[in-house]
Every structure is written in structure tokens, then in C-alpha cells.
Enzyme design. Structure first.
Site, PDB file in Angstrom:
ATOM      1  N   HIS A  25       0.870  -1.181   0.000  1.00  0.00           N
ATOM      2  CA  HIS A  25       0.000   0.000   0.000  1.00  0.00           C
ATOM      3  C   HIS A  25       0.901   1.224   0.000  1.00  0.00           C
ATOM      4  O   HIS A  25       1.705   1.389   0.934  1.00  0.00           O
ATOM      5  CB  HIS A  25      -0.883   0.015   1.244  1.00  0.00           C
ATOM      6  CG  HIS A  25      -1.738  -1.211   1.377  1.00  0.00           C
ATOM      7  ND1 HIS A  25      -3.044  -1.264   0.941  1.00  0.00           N
ATOM      8  CD2 HIS A  25      -1.460  -2.445   1.872  1.00  0.00           C
ATOM      9  CE1 HIS A  25      -3.533  -2.481   1.185  1.00  0.00           C
ATOM     10  NE2 HIS A  25      -2.586  -3.210   1.742  1.00  0.00           N
ATOM     11  N   HIS A 203      -8.251  -8.284  -0.363  1.00  0.00           N
ATOM     12  CA  HIS A 203      -7.785  -8.792   0.920  1.00  0.00           C
ATOM     13  C   HIS A 203      -8.859  -9.748   1.448  1.00  0.00           C
ATOM     14  O   HIS A 203     -10.049  -9.404   1.471  1.00  0.00           O
ATOM     15  CB  HIS A 203      -7.632  -7.662   1.931  1.00  0.00           C
ATOM     16  CG  HIS A 203      -6.428  -6.798   1.747  1.00  0.00           C
ATOM     17  ND1 HIS A 203      -6.134  -6.179   0.570  1.00  0.00           N
ATOM     18  CD2 HIS A 203      -5.432  -6.456   2.612  1.00  0.00           C
ATOM     19  CE1 HIS A 203      -5.009  -5.472   0.722  1.00  0.00           C
ATOM     20  NE2 HIS A 203      -4.569  -5.624   1.944  1.00  0.00           N
ATOM     21  N   GLU A 206      -7.250 -12.491   6.214  1.00  0.00           N
ATOM     22  CA  GLU A 206      -6.187 -11.906   7.048  1.00  0.00           C
ATOM     23  C   GLU A 206      -6.682 -12.036   8.491  1.00  0.00           C
ATOM     24  O   GLU A 206      -6.189 -12.838   9.264  1.00  0.00           O
ATOM     25  CB  GLU A 206      -5.943 -10.443   6.656  1.00  0.00           C
ATOM     26  CG  GLU A 206      -4.915  -9.735   7.532  1.00  0.00           C
ATOM     27  CD  GLU A 206      -4.799  -8.221   7.247  1.00  0.00           C
ATOM     28  OE1 GLU A 206      -5.737  -7.641   6.657  1.00  0.00           O
ATOM     29  OE2 GLU A 206      -3.774  -7.629   7.647  1.00  0.00           O
TER      30      GLU A 206
HETATM   31  N1  HPA Z   1      -5.277  -5.050   5.598  1.00  0.00           N
HETATM   32  C1  HPA Z   1      -6.343  -4.332   5.263  1.00  0.00           C
HETATM   33  N2  HPA Z   1      -6.268  -3.093   4.851  1.00  0.00           N
HETATM   34  C2  HPA Z   1      -5.080  -2.516   4.745  1.00  0.00           C
HETATM   35  C3  HPA Z   1      -3.946  -3.200   5.084  1.00  0.00           C
HETATM   36  C4  HPA Z   1      -4.043  -4.550   5.524  1.00  0.00           C
HETATM   37  O1  HPA Z   1      -3.067  -5.260   5.845  1.00  0.00           O
HETATM   38  N3  HPA Z   1      -2.927  -2.341   4.875  1.00  0.00           N
HETATM   39  C5  HPA Z   1      -3.446  -1.182   4.417  1.00  0.00           C
HETATM   40  N4  HPA Z   1      -4.756  -1.286   4.342  1.00  0.00           N
HETATM   41 ZN    ZN Z   2      -2.641  -5.063   2.644  1.00  0.00          ZN
END
Ligand code: HPA
Ligand code: ZN
Length: 342
Positions: A25, A203, A206
Site C-alpha cells: 500500500h 484482501h 487476514e
Molecule cells: N489489511 C487491510 N487493509 C489494509 C492493510 C491490511 O493489511 N494495509 C493497508 N490497508
Molecule cells: Zn494489505
């Protein structure tokens, strides 16, 4: 050979091999020193007393605690030069670390919500990307990422507003607070982006459950999953990811700093690799998580028994899972093979 010299040989190899970074990012590369100087430049009052004080604040207990600081930090980015400087600093880092290709996420809504328009940040990014191409030989693709804590309508408007810059953008992505913001919330905007010809990433897995990874695959039709480390909890999902070689862009230091894992020795990247999944190493938000791409590899070398073969595979996966044309992938993979004949 001593363990120490074995590890330093692996670290040399990591530095030496040409690499791609696929999960980064740009707002997460804002170093405390640049945050401090931009705050001074724009007369912004930061809730910190020094650069060191900013650095010390980077202790997180989950994704949200990080996101709060990350969005606050991004507020110092105000004019075109700021976005140039941010991008240029990261691309110089790529050059230093032998990252030859990078696919960079940016969060338009983080800026448009506070009145900074595409016409400010995109030309700043473009200037740095062009300069990196000619002066550093680093190639760059951009991924426009939607903030999933906002509505799908806001994502749709964000995609529309990007129209003058579509030629600069390769893919769209989905980031920010994962829990309670499932991929299913963004089906329409991903369908539009897909029909406009953009590659798709999101994403998932996570902090969120394996079900979110399934949704990203089945409902959003993504080409890659960002993070995805919780996929290991679902054997059927693991079999699918292996069979279809769906890439997972894993970010070890991020997982450690955001308490997705308690210790790097417990990280599952080597298990995912040994299970035949297409995983690779990335830095996510290097300024906040304590290291750029090579430092992520070094942390794995220090805490997991990573072999030379593992490193070559992880790095080859970064090239194969990129959105580069096949011919360019082939050229980089051949270069890696020459350096490390298997
Ligand atoms: N996860 C979700 N959103 C994000 C992340 C991440 O690791 N880094 C920057 N925005
Ligand atoms: Zn990320």
C-alpha cells in the site's frame, strides 16, 4: 558451514535475486520522517512530539488499531509533490532491494474523502513512476483499492471518478477493515471493474474467516487473494487454492505486527508453500510494520527453517503471480534460474 553463515548466504541470495512485490500500500510506505516534514510544510498539528515519537506509536494489537494511525498519517499528503515524494521514496527502495517489478495499491477514498482529488495524487504518482522506469529500471503497475468499511456506492463512485486515469491502472482491490465487511458487499463494483478489463484482487483471510476467501473467489472472481493465511483452516479451500494455483500475497511482518500470528516462528508461509500453494512474500505497509520486502524475507530466515529452494520458489512465485505479460515473466524466471540453477 555454521548456522550463522548459512543464514547470511541466504540473505545475500534474497538481495541478489530479481523480485516482484505484489502487496504494497503506497500510503503504508509513509516514513515517520516524511510524515513529520510534510506536517511542518502544511502547518498540520500532529499528535506526536518528534519523529521518534511517531515511530514509537507503531504498536498494534489488531488491524483496526493500525488502520486508525494509517489514515491519520495519510492526512499529511496534500499536494502533487507530496504524492510524488511518497512514491519516489518507495521506488528508490525497490531499486535498492532489487525489486524489479511492483504492483502498488493506492486508496483513492482516503484522499478524496478529505477533498484531495484524483488530479492531485495521480499526476504525482505518474511523475515518480515515469522517473523510476527511466532512471531505475523498475516497472510499476497500480491497483486502485476500495475501502471496505465504506459503502459499495462509494466504491462505485470511486471507480467512475478514476476514469481519466484508467490507462494508468491495472487492477482493482479491496482493503481496510475486513471483519463484518465481507467481499459479498462489493459484488457489483467488482463485476463492473472486471468488465472494464481490470484485473481483480481482494484482501481476504487476514483477520476474516476462510469463508471470505471463498466469497472473494466465487463472488468477486479475483485473480489473487491478498493475505489469505487463514485459508489453512479449511482443507477444501486449501485443495481449491492448490488446484487452481490462486496466488496468496502473504505479508509476514504485517501478520506479526497486527497479531495475526504471535511469533514469526509460528507463521504458516512455509506450510502453505509445502502444501503446493502459490504464495510469495510482500511487505504490505513497510513503514508501519518494521521492514520492506527484504526485511520480511530476513525475518523468515531468522525464525523459520527456510531453504535456498524455498526462497527461489517464493521469489519465482512473485514473478509468476504478477500481472506482467507472459514474455516478461519468462525473462525474469530465466534470469532467476541462471542465478540459482535447481
Ligand atoms: N489489511 C487491510 N487493509 C489494509 C492493510 C491490511 O493489511 N494495509 C493497508 N490497508
Ligand atoms: Zn494489505
Amino acid at each position: 558451514m555454521s548456522t550463522y553463515s548459512k543464514m547470511s548466504k541466504l540473505k545475500q541470495l534474497i538481495q541478489q535475486l530479481p523480485k516482484a512485490e505484489l502487496h504494497l500500500h503506497i500510503e503504508g510506505t509513509l516514513e515517520p520522517a516524511l510524515m513529520w516534514s510534510l506536517a511542518k510544510k502544511h502547518n498540520i498539528d500532529l499528535p506526536f512530539s518528534s519523529v521518534e515519537d511517531i515511530q514509537n506509536a507503531y504498536q498494534f494489537n489488531n488491524l483496526q488499531s493500525f488502520l486508525d494511525l494509517y489514515y491519520q498519517g495519510a492526512d499529511v499528503l496534500r499536494d502533487q509533490d507530496d504524492f510524488f515524494e511518497l512514491m519516489w521514496a518507495y521506488l528508490c527502495k525497490c531499486h535498492e532491494q532489487n525489486i524489479v517489478h511492483t504492483e502498488i495499491m493506492f486508496d483513492p477514498q482516503t484522499h478524496t474523502q478529505r477533498g484531495i482529488t484524483y488530479d492531485v495524487f495521480m499526476p504525482g504518482f505518474a511523475k515518480a513512476i515515469d522517473k523510476a522506469k527511466t532512471e531505475l529500471g523498475v516497472s510499476v503497475y497500480l491497483i486502485l483499492s476500495f475501502l471496505r468499511h465504506l459503502s459499495e456506492d462509494s466504491a462505485i463512485a470511486t471507480l467512475q471518478e478514476a476514469q481519466p486515469y484508467y490507462s494508468m491502472i491495472t487492477a482493482v482491490g479491496l482493503d481496510s477493515a475486513e471483519l463484518n465487511n465481507p467481499p459479498s458487499k462489493f459484488q457489483r463494483v467488482f463485476a463492473s471493474a472486471g468488465s472494464l478489463g481490470f484485473k481483480l484482487v481482494a484482501h481476504a483471510g487476514e483477520e476474516g474467516p476462510p469463508e471470505y476467501v471463498w466469497e472473494a473467489i466465487n463472488l468477486l472472481k479475483v485473480d489473487r487473494i491478498d493475505h489469505g493465511v487463514r485459508s489453512i483452516e479449511d482443507p477444501k479451500l486449501m485443495a481449491y487454492l492448490k488446484q487452481h494455483q490462486v496466488p496468496l500475497t502473504v505479508c509476514p511482518l504485517s501478520n506479526l505486527k497486527l497479531c495475526v500470528v504471535d511469533d514469526m516462528s509460528e507463521h504458516n508461509i512455509v506450510d502453505l508453500l509445502n502444501d503446493g500453494l502459490c504464495v510469495m512474500v510482500n511487505s504490505d505497509d513497510p513503514s508501519y510494520f518494521g521492514g520492506y520486502l527484504n526485511e520480511n524475507f530476513y525475518a523468515l530466515v531468522d525464525k523459520l527453517s527456510l531453504t535456498e529452494q524455498d526462497i527461489v520458489k517464493l521469489i519465482s512465485n512473485s514473478i509468476s503471480a504478477s500481472f506482467l505479460p507472459e514474455q516478461q515473466k519468462h525473462e525474469w524466471l530465466t534470469r532467476i534460474q541462471h542465478i540459482c540453477p535447481s
